[in-house]
Scaffold this active site. Structure first.
Site, PDB file in Angstrom:
ATOM      1  N   SER A  77     -14.235  -3.866   0.868  1.00 19.09           N
ATOM      2  CA  SER A  77     -14.507  -4.645   2.094  1.00 19.09           C
ATOM      3  C   SER A  77     -15.035  -3.734   3.204  1.00 19.09           C
ATOM      4  O   SER A  77     -14.833  -2.528   3.172  1.00 19.09           O
ATOM      5  CB  SER A  77     -13.210  -5.237   2.648  1.00 19.09           C
ATOM      6  OG  SER A  77     -12.183  -5.179   1.747  1.00 19.09           O
ATOM      7  N   THR A 107     -12.672  -8.017  11.649  1.00 23.16           N
ATOM      8  CA  THR A 107     -11.437  -7.216  11.496  1.00 23.16           C
ATOM      9  C   THR A 107     -10.797  -7.597  10.157  1.00 23.16           C
ATOM     10  O   THR A 107     -11.278  -8.519   9.491  1.00 23.16           O
ATOM     11  CB  THR A 107     -10.403  -7.583  12.584  1.00 23.16           C
ATOM     12  OG1 THR A 107     -10.072  -8.997  12.401  1.00 23.16           O
ATOM     13  CG2 THR A 107     -10.936  -7.357  13.985  1.00 23.16           C
ATOM     14  N   ASP A 150      -8.185   0.001  -7.661  1.00 23.15           N
ATOM     15  CA  ASP A 150      -7.001  -0.441  -6.918  1.00 23.15           C
ATOM     16  C   ASP A 150      -6.970  -1.961  -7.052  1.00 23.15           C
ATOM     17  O   ASP A 150      -7.775  -2.656  -6.447  1.00 23.15           O
ATOM     18  CB  ASP A 150      -7.108  -0.027  -5.432  1.00 23.15           C
ATOM     19  CG  ASP A 150      -5.876  -0.460  -4.653  1.00 23.15           C
ATOM     20  OD1 ASP A 150      -5.899  -0.394  -3.398  1.00 23.15           O
ATOM     21  OD2 ASP A 150      -4.882  -0.874  -5.296  1.00 23.15           O
ATOM     22  N   ASP A 162       1.257  -8.119  -2.009  1.00 20.55           N
ATOM     23  CA  ASP A 162       2.326  -7.141  -1.749  1.00 20.55           C
ATOM     24  C   ASP A 162       3.601  -7.909  -1.420  1.00 20.55           C
ATOM     25  O   ASP A 162       3.546  -9.086  -1.053  1.00 20.55           O
ATOM     26  CB  ASP A 162       1.913  -6.258  -0.557  1.00 20.55           C
ATOM     27  CG  ASP A 162       2.610  -4.911  -0.617  1.00 20.55           C
ATOM     28  OD1 ASP A 162       2.249  -4.028   0.159  1.00 20.55           O
ATOM     29  OD2 ASP A 162       3.526  -4.755  -1.455  1.00 20.55           O
ATOM     30  N   THR A 202      -4.192   2.190  -9.163  1.00 18.68           N
ATOM     31  CA  THR A 202      -3.232   2.492  -8.083  1.00 18.68           C
ATOM     32  C   THR A 202      -2.582   1.211  -7.560  1.00 18.68           C
ATOM     33  O   THR A 202      -2.579   0.942  -6.350  1.00 18.68           O
ATOM     34  CB  THR A 202      -3.960   3.193  -6.903  1.00 18.68           C
ATOM     35  OG1 THR A 202      -4.976   2.288  -6.412  1.00 18.68           O
ATOM     36  CG2 THR A 202      -4.594   4.504  -7.320  1.00 18.68           C
ATOM     37  N   SER A 237       1.606   3.072  -6.145  1.00 23.11           N
ATOM     38  CA  SER A 237       1.452   3.655  -4.798  1.00 23.11           C
ATOM     39  C   SER A 237       2.742   3.515  -3.993  1.00 23.11           C
ATOM     40  O   SER A 237       3.000   4.311  -3.089  1.00 23.11           O
ATOM     41  CB  SER A 237       0.291   2.978  -4.067  1.00 23.11           C
ATOM     42  OG  SER A 237       0.421   1.571  -4.121  1.00 23.11           O
ATOM     43  N   ALA A 260       7.129  -0.196  10.176  1.00 23.85           N
ATOM     44  CA  ALA A 260       5.891  -0.875  10.604  1.00 23.85           C
ATOM     45  C   ALA A 260       5.199  -1.411   9.361  1.00 23.85           C
ATOM     46  O   ALA A 260       5.435  -0.924   8.252  1.00 23.85           O
ATOM     47  CB  ALA A 260       4.969   0.115  11.310  1.00 23.85           C
ATOM     48  N   THR A 265      -3.644   1.010   4.123  1.00 24.34           N
ATOM     49  CA  THR A 265      -2.983   2.183   3.542  1.00 24.34           C
ATOM     50  C   THR A 265      -3.200   2.259   2.033  1.00 24.34           C
ATOM     51  O   THR A 265      -3.349   3.339   1.478  1.00 24.34           O
ATOM     52  CB  THR A 265      -1.466   2.130   3.813  1.00 24.34           C
ATOM     53  OG1 THR A 265      -1.010   0.779   3.606  1.00 24.34           O
ATOM     54  CG2 THR A 265      -1.143   2.572   5.217  1.00 24.34           C
ATOM     55  N   ASP A 314      -5.857   1.183   0.454  1.00 24.41           N
ATOM     56  CA  ASP A 314      -7.247   1.622   0.240  1.00 24.41           C
ATOM     57  C   ASP A 314      -7.364   3.123   0.492  1.00 24.41           C
ATOM     58  O   ASP A 314      -8.050   3.849  -0.222  1.00 24.41           O
ATOM     59  CB  ASP A 314      -8.171   0.857   1.199  1.00 24.41           C
ATOM     60  CG  ASP A 314      -8.052  -0.659   1.001  1.00 24.41           C
ATOM     61  OD1 ASP A 314      -8.088  -1.394   2.009  1.00 24.41           O
ATOM     62  OD2 ASP A 314      -7.890  -1.076  -0.152  1.00 24.41           O
TER      63      ASP A 314
HETATM   64  N1  LIG Z   1       5.744   1.262   6.158  1.00 23.94           N
HETATM   65  C1  LIG Z   1       5.332   2.396   5.578  1.00 23.94           C
HETATM   66  N2  LIG Z   1       6.019   3.561   5.771  1.00 23.94           N
HETATM   67  C2  LIG Z   1       5.614   4.721   5.197  1.00 23.94           C
HETATM   68  N3  LIG Z   1       4.528   4.830   4.406  1.00 23.94           N
HETATM   69  C3  LIG Z   1       3.803   3.709   4.199  1.00 23.94           C
HETATM   70  C4  LIG Z   1       4.156   2.444   4.750  1.00 23.94           C
HETATM   71  N4  LIG Z   1       3.233   1.515   4.333  1.00 23.94           N
HETATM   72  C5  LIG Z   1       2.354   2.176   3.569  1.00 23.94           C
HETATM   73  N5  LIG Z   1       2.682   3.484   3.476  1.00 23.94           N
HETATM   74  C6  LIG Z   1       1.929   4.539   2.784  1.00 23.94           C
HETATM   75  O1  LIG Z   1       0.759   3.952   2.243  1.00 23.94           O
HETATM   76  C7  LIG Z   1       0.730   4.103   0.822  1.00 23.94           C
HETATM   77  C8  LIG Z   1       0.138   2.839   0.197  1.00 23.94           C
HETATM   78  O2  LIG Z   1       0.931   1.783   0.608  1.00 23.94           O
HETATM   79  P1  LIG Z   1       1.144   0.550  -0.385  1.00 23.94           P
HETATM   80  O3  LIG Z   1       1.883  -0.494   0.359  1.00 23.94           O
HETATM   81  O4  LIG Z   1       1.685   1.051  -1.662  1.00 23.94           O
HETATM   82  O5  LIG Z   1      -0.347   0.098  -0.674  1.00 23.94           O
HETATM   83  P2  LIG Z   1      -0.882  -1.341  -0.959  1.00 23.94           P
HETATM   84  O6  LIG Z   1      -1.760  -1.638   0.173  1.00 23.94           O
HETATM   85  O7  LIG Z   1      -1.586  -1.195  -2.265  1.00 23.94           O
HETATM   86  O8  LIG Z   1       0.325  -2.250  -1.005  1.00 23.94           O
HETATM   87  C9  LIG Z   1       2.167   4.391   0.396  1.00 23.94           C
HETATM   88  O9  LIG Z   1       2.181   5.252  -0.743  1.00 23.94           O
HETATM   89  C10 LIG Z   1       2.715   5.137   1.624  1.00 23.94           C
HETATM   90  O10 LIG Z   1       2.393   6.528   1.535  1.00 23.94           O
HETATM   91  C1  LIG Z   2     -10.607  -7.434   4.254  1.00 18.04           C
HETATM   92  C2  LIG Z   2      -9.450  -6.700   3.657  1.00 18.04           C
HETATM   93  N1  LIG Z   2      -9.679  -5.724   2.767  1.00 18.04           N
HETATM   94  C3  LIG Z   2      -8.669  -5.022   2.181  1.00 18.04           C
HETATM   95  C4  LIG Z   2      -7.349  -5.306   2.473  1.00 18.04           C
HETATM   96  C5  LIG Z   2      -6.279  -4.507   1.744  1.00 18.04           C
HETATM   97  O1  LIG Z   2      -5.577  -3.671   2.618  1.00 18.04           O
HETATM   98  P1  LIG Z   2      -4.378  -2.710   2.028  1.00 18.04           P
HETATM   99  O2  LIG Z   2      -5.005  -1.373   1.872  1.00 18.04           O
HETATM  100  O3  LIG Z   2      -3.312  -2.770   3.044  1.00 18.04           O
HETATM  101  O4  LIG Z   2      -3.966  -3.313   0.683  1.00 18.04           O
HETATM  102  C6  LIG Z   2      -7.071  -6.295   3.406  1.00 18.04           C
HETATM  103  C7  LIG Z   2      -5.680  -6.605   3.708  1.00 18.04           C
HETATM  104  O5  LIG Z   2      -5.402  -7.438   4.569  1.00 18.04           O
HETATM  105  C8  LIG Z   2      -8.141  -7.004   4.018  1.00 18.04           C
HETATM  106  O6  LIG Z   2      -7.921  -7.972   4.911  1.00 18.04           O
HETATM  107 MG   LIG Z   3       1.642  -2.388   0.267  1.00 17.17          MG
HETATM  108 NA    NA Z   4      -1.823   0.320  -4.072  1.00 10.08          NA
END
Ligand SMILES: Nc1ncnc2c1ncn2[C@@H]1O[C@H](COP(=O)(O)OP(=O)(O)O)[C@@H](O)[C@H]1O
Ligand SMILES: Cc1ncc(COP(=O)(O)O)c(C=O)c1O
Ligand SMILES: [Mg+2]
Ligand code: NA
Length: 298
Positions: free
Chosen positions: A14, A47, A115, A120, A146, A184, A214, A219, A221
């Site tokens: 994206s 956004t 990915d 989630d 991932t 991840s 938070a 994250t 990506d």
């Molecule tokens: N609330 C958080 N606190 C600490 N690290 C975070 C948090 N959210 C994401 N991360 C970091 O971002 C990485 C990817 O987050 P994750 O939620 O696994 O990805 P996805 O977007 O695929 O769900 C994690 O391995 C961690 O290092």
């Molecule tokens: C347009 C778009 N791309 C990618 C993502 C994936 O983000 P994340 O790296 O948190 O999984 C999102 C999540 O809302 C999104 O809105």
């Molecule tokens: Mg996540």
């Molecule tokens: Na991931």
């Protein structure tokens, strides 16, 4: 002519005008780490989708096809790596599978990092009919995947309640032909830490990920892009790759949180205040300081 050894990534993700998800989360870190990145934007939104107003458009399959065709016609379709993330429809995902096969004709050693973005915390945020395409068509083509815990459970149809359950899910993903499987994040840690797990060629490592209070976007990506980069730079040293990836992410998520709290000391942080601070952390991306070490698990 001396062959240029710069690794070249094609990233199909994206794009957001403001903020950091998809290619906005991936391209800058990859470039900082020495990769050429050609990228196709599957969507162009103002956004990411957690904001109140979503404006923008979606790349049509014919437009994607046209862009790839342009690379092929101009003979600029040689890549060392291919990276994909958020895909909005089964059709566009099936197209990704066709593209990877085409790119592998040009470079049979192409490394595909997938990915499988589907959701989630127990909730899908893509159409449900994307799951069988990832499970049966796209994931088997990947060298590295991932997924987060929820996505890994969706693809395998298995739940993980402890580390041995996670290893069973990982084994099932390897059996689909994936060389390197990375979770991840999982909630298999304690109230202060998530656990990340990376497995390849018989060795498997877990790492503690201190939780920040938070919810971030982008994250995952960023994680996929960093894991791709450090896999290459460490010549597939999976322990070091996991450590460098987590070290980078932890610095960035903590800095992002601190700056957000400096602006809003209490209450839920709005999306605009918690966009990942990538540019401000360029030096950390280039040279992350490892403070948490991965531990081998069997
Ligand atoms: N609330 C958080 N606190 C600490 N690290 C975070 C948090 N959210 C994401 N991360 C970091 O971002 C990485 C990817 O987050 P994750 O939620 O696994 O990805 P996805 O977007 O695929 O769900 C994690 O391995 C961690 O290092
Ligand atoms: C347009 C778009 N791309 C990618 C993502 C994936 O983000 P994340 O790296 O948190 O999984 C999102 C999540 O809302 C999104 O809105
Ligand atoms: Mg996540
Ligand atoms: Na991931």
């Amino acid at each position: 002519m001396i062959a240029d050894s710069t690794p070249r990534v094609l990233s199909i993700q994206s794009h957001v005008v403001h903020g950091y998800v998809g290619n906005k989360s991936a391209v800058f870190p990859l470039q900082v780490l020495g990769f050429e990145v050609d990228y196709i934007n599957t969507v162009q939104f103002s956004t990411h989708t957690a904001y109140k107003h979503i404006k923008g458009n979606v790349l049509q399959n014919e437009e994607m096809e046209e862009l790839i065709h342009g690379l092929v016609l101009n003979q600029v379709d040689y890549f060392t790596h291919f990276l994909t993330g958020y895909s909005r429809s089964p059709d566009s995902l099936k197209q990704i599978a066709e593209i990877i096969k085409k790119l592998r004709q040009k470079n049979p050693n192409l490394i595909y990092v997938c990915d499988p973005v589907m959701g989630d915390n127990g909730k899908m945020y893509v159409p449900e009919d994307i799951l069988p395409v990832y499970r049966d068509t796209v994931v088997p083509l990947a060298d590295i995947i991932t997924p987060n815990q929820f996505e890994a459970e969706l693809i395998t149809g298995m739940k993980m309640n402890d580390l041995s359950g996670a290893l069973k899910v990982i084994r099932a993903l390897h059996e689909k032909g994936v060389k390197t499987v990375v979770l991840s994040s999982t909630d298999l840690g304690d109230d202060k830490n998530m656990i990340g797990i990376a497995s390849t060629k018989g060795s498997c490592y877990k790492i503690d990920i201190p939780k920040v209070d938070a919810t971030y976007t982008g994250t995952g990506d960023l994680f996929a892009a960093l894991f791709l980069a450090w896999s290459h730079k460490t010549n597939n040293d999976i322990k070091l790759t996991l450590e460098k990836t987590i070290a980078t992410l932890q610095s960035i998520v903590n800095d992002t949180y601190e700056k957000a709290r400096a602006k809003q000391s209490t209450g839920k942080i709005p999306p605009a205040l918690i966009e990942l601070r990538l540019v401000q952390n360029k030096s950390i991306i280039e040279d992350p300081k490892i403070t948490i070490h991965a531990v081998e698990i069997k």
